[in-house]
Design a protein around this motif. Structure first.
Motif, short mmCIF file in Angstrom:
data_model
loop_
_atom_site.label_atom_id
_atom_site.label_comp_id
_atom_site.label_asym_id
_atom_site.label_seq_id
_atom_site.Cartn_x
_atom_site.Cartn_y
_atom_site.Cartn_z
N THR A 1 50.71 25.93 41.97
CA THR A 1 49.91 26.24 43.16
C THR A 1 49.00 27.43 42.91
OG1 THR A 1 51.67 25.38 44.57
CG2 THR A 1 50.00 26.73 45.64
N TRP B 1 42.03 28.57 54.42
CA TRP B 1 43.29 27.92 54.02
C TRP B 1 44.05 27.41 55.24
CZ3 TRP B 1 47.60 30.03 56.22
CH2 TRP B 1 47.55 31.38 56.60
N SER C 1 54.15 18.35 44.26
CA SER C 1 55.25 19.31 44.34
C SER C 1 56.50 18.70 43.73
CB SER C 1 55.52 19.66 45.81
OG SER C 1 56.58 20.58 45.93
N PHE D 1 47.74 23.37 51.92
CA PHE D 1 48.98 23.35 51.16
C PHE D 1 50.08 22.68 51.96
CE2 PHE D 1 53.04 25.71 50.32
CZ PHE D 1 53.29 25.18 49.07
N ILE E 1 49.48 32.15 49.51
CA ILE E 1 48.29 31.51 50.08
C ILE E 1 47.67 32.36 51.19
CG2 ILE E 1 47.60 29.53 51.51
CD1 ILE E 1 49.28 27.80 49.63
N ILE F 1 48.17 25.79 56.02
CA ILE F 1 49.50 25.43 55.54
C ILE F 1 50.06 24.36 56.47
CG2 ILE F 1 51.90 26.21 55.27
CD1 ILE F 1 50.72 28.96 54.44
N THR G 1 55.27 30.58 47.92
CA THR G 1 53.91 30.06 47.76
C THR G 1 53.11 30.23 49.04
OG1 THR G 1 54.74 28.46 46.16
CG2 THR G 1 52.54 28.09 47.02
N HIS H 1 46.68 19.94 48.63
CA HIS H 1 47.62 20.13 47.53
C HIS H 1 48.97 19.52 47.91
CE1 HIS H 1 49.74 21.66 44.21
NE2 HIS H 1 50.13 22.83 44.71
N SER I 1 53.78 22.27 52.84
CA SER I 1 55.05 23.02 52.77
C SER I 1 56.16 22.20 53.45
CB SER I 1 54.89 24.40 53.41
OG SER I 1 56.01 25.21 53.14
#
Length: 315
Positions: free
Chosen positions: A107, A167, A85, A123, A160, A169, A156, A82, A125
Motif C-alpha cells: 500500500t 483519499w 490485499s 483504500f 493513508i 477509506i 495502513t 486499491h 479496509s
C-alpha cells in the motif's frame, strides 16, 4: 500499453487486485456504467473475461515499487481503487512477513504511485480493525484489532491519513459473491452444496457480521468516485447476521431442509487468529452522503442463484 486508453477523455480508474472477486466486480461495474476507463492490474496473467472488452490489463506486483511506478507513469490514473490485499486471516497470523509485505509495504508503494499521478486514492479496509465488543461500528469508532491482519489494516489506514492528495477509506465486512470463473466458494454455495448432499453443517451463532454482496461493494466504491467523496465510509450490508442466520436464509431460499444445520459457538472451532465476535458496520453515512443502497442478504442469494444458473455451474 493501450494507446486508445491513453487517448481516452474519460476519467481513468486503476484497480489493484483486478483478478480477485471485488476487483472483477469493480471492472464490470465500470464497463456497465461507461463513464470511466478501467485500468485493471494484478499479479500474473489476466483472469478477467476477454469477452468483456473495454478495459486494459497490466501485470503489476504491488510489492515491487519499480513495477508500480512504471504503470502509474504510463497511465496517470485519476482514481485508484486499491482492492488487492492478503485477507486470509489465519495465514496472516502465521506468515506475518508476507502479510506485512502485501498489506503495508504494497500500500505504501501504491501511495507513491498515486502521489506521482495525483490520484484520488480509495483504500479497501475491514471491520477486523475492531475488537468486536461493541459492534456494529460507525466511522468514528475507536479501532482495536485482535489479530495481525486487522493490525496491518489499521496501520495502513493511519498512513493513508497522511497521503498528500484526495483519499477515501472503505471499511467493509464479510464480502461474498461469485467470481466469473467460480474460483472461490462462499457460505451460500457451501451451505447449498452441503444440504443437497445431506451433510450435517455446524455454524456459529455468536459471531455477528453485516455480510456484503461484492456487487454492492463495487457500487459503493464507484459512488465515492462519482461524488469525489473523501474520508472514511462504511460500505457493507445492512443486516446484522450470524453464520447460522445466513445458513438458514440460504436453505429457505433454495427450499432445502434446515434440519441439517446445527447451531454451535466459536469455542468449538480452533482457529489460529482470533476473530472479533460482534462487528458489523453502521452504514448510515454511506446512505446519506453517497446514496448507497445495499441488497438484503436474501436478495444477494437470489443474485448468486441467477449467476450460478447462467454459468451452468455444477455444485
Amino acid at each position: 500499453m493501450d494507446i486508445n486508453i491513453l487517448k481516452s477523455e474519460k476519467p481513468k480508474i486503476l484497480i489493484t487486485g483486478a483478478n480477485g472477486l471485488l476487483g472483477q466486480k469493480i471492472v464490470k461495474e465500470i464497463l456497465i456504467e461507461g463513464k470511466y476507463t478501467a485500468i485493471a492490474t494484478g499479479r500474473g496473467d489476466c483472469r478477467l473475461p476477454t469477452e468483456w472488452g473495454g478495459y486494459v490489463y497490466e501485470e503489476m506486483d504491488i510489492t515491487k515499487l519499480s513495477e508500480v511506478m512504471d504503470v502509474f507513469k504510463v497511465y496517470k490514473p485519476d482514481y485508484v481503487i486499491h482492492a488487492a490485499s492478503m485477507t486470509d486471516v489465519d495465514r496472516c497470523e502465521v506468515n506475518r512477513h508476507a502479510c506485512f509485505e502485501q498489506n503495508v509495504t504494497a500500500t505504501a508503494n501504491i501511495m507513491k504511485g498515486s502521489a506521482h499521478a495525483k490520484s484520488h486514492l480509495i483504500f479497501i479496509s475491514t471491520d477486523f480493525i475492531f475488537d468486536g465488543k461493541n459492534g456494529p461500528y460507525d466511522e468514528l469508532a475507536k479501532p482495536n484489532p485482535i489479530n495481525y491482519y486487522g493490525k496491518t489494516k489499521i496501520d495502513t489506514e493511519t498512513a493513508i491519513h497522511d497521503y498528500g492528495y484526495s483519499w477515501s477509506i472503505v471499511r467493509t465486512n464479510l464480502v461474498y459473491g461469485i467470481a466469473h470463473d467460480m474460483s472461490r466458494s462462499n457460505i451460500i454455495l457451501w451451505v447449498k452444496k452441503g444440504l443437497e448432499q445431506k451433510k450435517e453443517l455446524s455454524l456459529v451463532d455468536d459471531q455477528f457480521r453485516t455480510p456484503t454482496l461484492a456487487e454492492d461493494l463495487a457500487n459503493g466504491c464507484l459512488l465515492i468516485v462519482e461524488k469525489n467523496a473523501t474520508g472514511i465510509f462504511n460500505i457493507s450490508g445492512d443486516e446484522l447476521l450470524t453464520p447460522y442466520d445466513m445458513a438458514i436464509k440460504t436453505a429457505n431460499f433454495f427450499e432445502l431442509n434446515t434440519e441439517g444445520i446445527m447451531k454451535t459457538d466459536s469455542s468449538i472451532f480452533k482457529q489460529v487468529a482470533a476473530r472479533p465476535l460482534r462487528t458489523g458496520l453502521n452504514i448510515s453515512k454511506a446512505k446519506n452522503i453517497l446514496g448507497f443502497k445495499p441488497k438484503t442478504f436474501t436478495e444477494g442469494i437470489a443474485i448468486l442463484a441467477k449467476q450460478i444458473k447462467l454459468a451452468n455451474y455444477k455444485m
